[in-house]
Design an enzyme around this catalytic site. Structure first.
Site, PDB file in Angstrom:
ATOM      1  N   GLY A  44       0.890  -1.214  -0.048  1.00  0.00           N
ATOM      2  CA  GLY A  44      -0.047   0.091   0.010  1.00  0.00           C
ATOM      3  C   GLY A  44       1.087   1.287   0.094  1.00  0.00           C
ATOM      4  O   GLY A  44       0.321   2.249   0.416  1.00  0.00           O
ATOM      5  N   GLY A  93      -0.555   4.796  -1.150  1.00  0.00           N
ATOM      6  CA  GLY A  93      -1.455   5.338  -0.388  1.00  0.00           C
ATOM      7  C   GLY A  93      -1.208   6.399   0.340  1.00  0.00           C
ATOM      8  O   GLY A  93       0.155   7.082   0.384  1.00  0.00           O
ATOM      9  N   ASP A 125       2.741  -1.832  -4.379  1.00  0.00           N
ATOM     10  CA  ASP A 125       1.358  -1.208  -4.538  1.00  0.00           C
ATOM     11  C   ASP A 125       0.646  -1.908  -5.728  1.00  0.00           C
ATOM     12  O   ASP A 125       1.375  -2.204  -6.615  1.00  0.00           O
ATOM     13  CB  ASP A 125       1.697   0.420  -4.659  1.00  0.00           C
ATOM     14  CG  ASP A 125      -0.077   1.023  -4.216  1.00  0.00           C
ATOM     15  OD1 ASP A 125      -0.184   1.340  -2.900  1.00  0.00           O
ATOM     16  OD2 ASP A 125      -1.084   0.814  -4.780  1.00  0.00           O
ATOM     17  N   ILE A 126      -0.861  -1.951  -5.656  1.00  0.00           N
ATOM     18  CA  ILE A 126      -1.220  -2.486  -7.008  1.00  0.00           C
ATOM     19  C   ILE A 126      -1.163  -1.365  -8.022  1.00  0.00           C
ATOM     20  O   ILE A 126      -0.973  -1.856  -9.334  1.00  0.00           O
ATOM     21  CB  ILE A 126      -2.512  -2.790  -6.708  1.00  0.00           C
ATOM     22  CG1 ILE A 126      -3.364  -3.631  -7.469  1.00  0.00           C
ATOM     23  CG2 ILE A 126      -3.423  -1.529  -6.337  1.00  0.00           C
ATOM     24  CD1 ILE A 126      -4.666  -4.314  -7.166  1.00  0.00           C
ATOM     25  N   TYR A 151     -15.214  -2.662   5.822  1.00  0.00           N
ATOM     26  CA  TYR A 151     -14.106  -2.220   6.353  1.00  0.00           C
ATOM     27  C   TYR A 151     -13.730  -2.824   7.784  1.00  0.00           C
ATOM     28  O   TYR A 151     -12.447  -3.203   8.186  1.00  0.00           O
ATOM     29  CB  TYR A 151     -13.858  -0.583   6.262  1.00  0.00           C
ATOM     30  CG  TYR A 151     -12.865   0.162   6.554  1.00  0.00           C
ATOM     31  CD1 TYR A 151     -11.438  -0.518   6.026  1.00  0.00           C
ATOM     32  CD2 TYR A 151     -12.835   1.036   7.416  1.00  0.00           C
ATOM     33  CE1 TYR A 151     -10.222   0.403   6.405  1.00  0.00           C
ATOM     34  CE2 TYR A 151     -11.615   1.877   8.038  1.00  0.00           C
ATOM     35  CZ  TYR A 151     -10.372   1.462   7.466  1.00  0.00           C
ATOM     36  OH  TYR A 151      -9.192   2.191   7.858  1.00  0.00           O
ATOM     37  N   LYS A 166     -11.044  -5.251   9.037  1.00  0.00           N
ATOM     38  CA  LYS A 166      -9.795  -4.831   9.754  1.00  0.00           C
ATOM     39  C   LYS A 166      -9.945  -5.462  11.225  1.00  0.00           C
ATOM     40  O   LYS A 166      -8.928  -5.612  11.797  1.00  0.00           O
ATOM     41  CB  LYS A 166      -9.798  -3.387  10.032  1.00  0.00           C
ATOM     42  CG  LYS A 166      -9.567  -2.398   8.680  1.00  0.00           C
ATOM     43  CD  LYS A 166      -8.300  -2.902   8.115  1.00  0.00           C
ATOM     44  CE  LYS A 166      -7.063  -2.192   8.594  1.00  0.00           C
ATOM     45  NZ  LYS A 166      -5.884  -2.718   7.962  1.00  0.00           N
TER      46      LYS A 166
HETATM   47  N1  SER Z   1      -9.765   7.102   7.853  1.00  0.00           N
HETATM   48  C1  SER Z   1     -10.617   5.921   7.771  1.00  0.00           C
HETATM   49  C2  SER Z   1     -11.757   6.119   7.192  1.00  0.00           C
HETATM   50  O1  SER Z   1     -12.452   6.902   7.211  1.00  0.00           O
HETATM   51  C3  SER Z   1     -10.872   5.533   9.072  1.00  0.00           C
HETATM   52  O2  SER Z   1      -9.672   4.803   9.522  1.00  0.00           O
HETATM   53  O3  SER Z   1     -12.106   5.119   6.616  1.00  0.00           O
END
Ligand code: SER
Length: 312
Positions: free
Chosen positions: A7, A10, A33-34, A138, A142
């Site tokens: 990543g 990013g 990174d991709i 997400y 995570k």
């Molecule tokens: N910044 C991230 C998001 O808003 C939260 O970890 O998805």
């Protein structure tokens, strides 16, 4: 030591690669990174973390000994494309852990997020051990990644570490697909002299942190004495909390005619599930976490950089 950063293109990865190269030297870092990157100050390898064969061959070819695994889809992108979020965040992390175990990597650092929290989580000064029960893809991926990191530590002795970031504020590399991105967008609009339409309500309070503090924290955790770590993958770090309304007022001190309107969209529902503030005490005690930047200093610094962007 040879470090792989996934990543790497990013929002966090870009600045982490710069900080690690400064600390350990350009030749010690391999960015991955991709998205291909034409201009990279370090050795850059294009790879999709969902492809374990490719990840393993990079680790072997480059002689990698430590991994910062940052590749992930954020909260808003994850809700738009849950399958992709599951693939990158879950399979990708699994692949990194398996590759690290099989190829005897000495340490894996995986940042996590306030996204692991859900509607049942308490709101104020939340410690790492609390009700999580995330409802976004997400958050689910995570949180599972945190648990997998702990599992690999307990079961295979792999030195996995991680921390839960709040919203991260930065100006060098644009954020992609997060809910806390509104704050960066608002400051960028103000710096351009434009009004901003905010996708969260004026009173939505979220924990936040400036990128220099976020990068220092991650490097500090990566170097901490393993024996001092009472937690493994879920240390809390945070600097301050604010609402869009408070951010607007802070910006207005420097740019008095700045205008904001509020039109909440699907991201409001994501933000409503997250705590307003985090308790970072354990990170401070165990490995010395501290923040250099407060709210006003962060906004002032961000605006001055956004007004005079570094030529690319
Ligand atoms: N910044 C991230 C998001 O808003 C939260 O970890 O998805």
């Amino acid at each position: 030591m040879k470090i792989l950063v996934t990543g790497a293109s990013g929002q966090v990865g870009t600045e982490l690669v710069t900080a690690l190269s400064r600390k350990y030297g350009n030749t010690s870092i391999v960015a991955c990174d991709i998205k291909s990157q034409k201009k990279s100050s370090v050795n850059f390898r294009e790879a999709d973390v969902r492809d374990i064969g490719k990840i393993k061959s990079i680790i072997e070819e480059e002689g990698i000994s430590r991994i910062f695994h940052l590749a992930a889809l954020l909260s808003a992108s994850g809700e738009k494309n849950p399958e992709a979020a599951f693939g990158v965040n879950m399979i990708g992390t699994w692949n990194i852990l398996i590759a690290a175990r099989d190829l005897k990597i000495e340490r894996v650092i995986i940042p996590s997020t306030i996204g692991v929290f859900g509607p049942d989580t308490p709101k104020i000064n939340v410690p790492p051990t609390t009700i999580v029960r995330p409802r976004t893809m997400y958050g689910i991926t995570k949180y599972a990644s945190e648990l997998l990191g702990e599992y690999f530590f307990q079961k295979f002795g792999l030195d996995c570490r991680g921390l839960r970031y709040p919203g991260l504020l930065s100006y060098l590399s644009p954020p992609g697909g997060g809910t806390t991105d509104y704050a960066i967008e608002m400051m960028a609009a103000a710096a351009r002299g434009e009004p901003y339409e905010c996708f969260l309500k004026e009173n939505t309070r979220l924990p936040m942190m400036y990128m220099p503090d976020a990068i220092s924290a991650l490097i500090q955790l990566s170097e901490a004495d393993s024996g001092k770590l009472k937690r493994r993958t879920d240390y809390h770090v945070s600097s301050f909390s604010f609402t869009p309304g408070e951010l607007k007022n802070e910006i207005s001190k420097l740019i008095p005619d700045f205008q904001v309107t509020y039109r909440p969209d699907f991201r409001q529902q994501i933000a409503d599930q997250w705590p307003e503030s985090l308790d970072s005490e354990e990170a401070s005690v165990d490995w010395g976490f501290h923040s250099e930047y407060g709210f006003s200093a962060t906004v002032g610094d961000m605006l001055s950089h956004l007004k005079s962007p570094i030529p690319s």
